[in-house]
Design an enzyme around this catalytic site. Structure first.
Site, PDB file in Angstrom:
ATOM      1  CG  LEU A 286      -2.286  -0.575   1.198  1.00 15.73           C
ATOM      2  CD1 LEU A 286      -2.968  -0.401   2.548  1.00 15.73           C
ATOM      3  CD2 LEU A 286      -3.122   0.043   0.110  1.00 15.73           C
ATOM      4  CG  ASP A 287       1.230   3.908  -3.383  1.00 19.82           C
ATOM      5  OD1 ASP A 287       2.113   3.043  -3.540  1.00 19.82           O
ATOM      6  OD2 ASP A 287       0.598   4.424  -4.330  1.00 19.82           O
ATOM      7  N   PRO A 288       2.462   4.834   0.800  1.00 18.49           N
ATOM      8  CG  PRO A 288       4.665   5.535   1.179  1.00 18.49           C
ATOM      9  CD  PRO A 288       3.781   4.933   0.125  1.00 18.49           C
TER      10      PRO A 288
END
Length: 326
Positions: free
Chosen positions: A50-52
């Site tokens: 999951l992207d930051p």
């Protein structure tokens, strides 16, 4: 004089899946390492990055569960995506610089018509600001150097695309999609189709396959718990494959299956099944069925099987110790 540091507690073999509600600003690996340390787990992994800037469901696998993480990686995903219409950025999300701002000239009917065009199988061009590799380097490394790399479109499936909220310029969507879908790219493409442009301003993953945010825990909640309460949160290893057909074996066949031997079965041919021993708590591993034969794919070790039955994970179990006759 400084006091002596408290001794670091040893890592231990834990087997199961933790449903984590990842906070914004954390990488998936940041979240994994924090949870792994709090649980004192020997072995762990996550099931898809999951992207930051994204929040939400991040299933974390420990011990034997890491053998089945691919099932979650391959599963369909569900997101709540927030789009800012009328503004495009260099990265397609909040991190990038604003490229263009355009006036909005769309209503709910126009939005619904565009969403229908993006439901089903579609082709996506992977964004430059992504972790996709080109000649051994992530695309975002090229993007940071101002280099554009030629990419091939990828076919993905948008199973459902529902309008949850429209309050200009904010559009909130419920997205159910196949693995490999770039929701950021989907947001940009929707904005382009509406003629005003858009970028993804927030993203929250709400489901991965059969796993959902129900029962997921935050890092803050995990930190406040006792070690026993943290361990009690672990879901069984087979939750990652809960939507596969199940097959139960008797003692003799279970022991032979665990040793990798093929077994005859009346089960219909299937590309993936979950296999159990005579005790329904004893998940043995995954397999496929071809022409009446049960063929093992990923197996748990006898100690891993034993741990499901309450036998200490440090105990060196044999198939018989786990209620399975070899």
């Amino acid at each position: 004089m400084r006091g002596a540091r408290a001794p670091r507690l040893p890592r231990r073999p834990l087997h199961g899946v933790l449903l984590l509600d990842k906070p914004i600003g954390w990488t998936s690996n940041d979240a994994l390492q924090k949870a792994k340390g709090l649980l004192r787990a020997e072995k762990g992994g996550h099931t898809g990055t999951l992207d930051p800037l994204a929040t939400g469901l991040l299933p974390l696998c420990f011990g034997a569960a890491t053998k089945f993480s691919q099932a979650s990686l391959d599963a369909d995903k569900r997101y709540t995506a927030t789009l800012h219409l009328g503004r495009t950025t260099t990265t397609g999300d909040l991190e990038g610089e604003v490229v263009e701002e355009r006036p909005l000239d769309c209503d709910r009917a126009a939005i619904a018509a565009v969403l229908a065009r993006f439901t089903g199988e579609i082709d996506q061009l992977p964004p430059m600001h992504s972790a996709l590799k080109h000649q051994g380097r992530a695309l975002y490394e090229y993007a940071r150097q101002g280099v554009e790399v030629e990419r091939e479109p990828r076919r993905v499936t948008i199973h459902a695309l529902e309008l949850l909220e429209w309050n200009a310029p904010t559009l909130v969507l419920d997205v159910v999609c196949s693995k490999g879908t770039y929701v950021r790219t989907l947001a940009e493409d929707i904005g382009r189709a509406l003629g005003c442009g858009a970028h993804l301003s927030a993203l929250r993953r709400t489901a991965s396959g059969a796993l959902t945010l129900a029962g997921a825990v935050t890092i803050t909640e995990l930190e406040a718990m006792t070690p026993e309460a943290r361990e009690a949160l672990l879901h069984p290893v087979d939750c990652l494959v809960a939507d596969w057909p199940a097959l139960q074996l008797g003692e003799a066949d279970a022991g032979r299956f665990l040793s990798g031997q093929r077994r005859r079965t009346e089960h219909a041919d299937a590309p993936a099944v979950r296999v159990y021993g005579p005790d329904p708590r004893a998940f043995l591993g995954s397999a496929h069925v071809t022409c009446g034969e049960l063929i093992a794919d990923r197996l748990l070790s006898p100690p891993e099987v034993a741990s499901q039955l309450g036998i200490p994970a440090t105990f060196s179990a044999t198939p018989a110790d786990a209620g399975i006759e070899a």
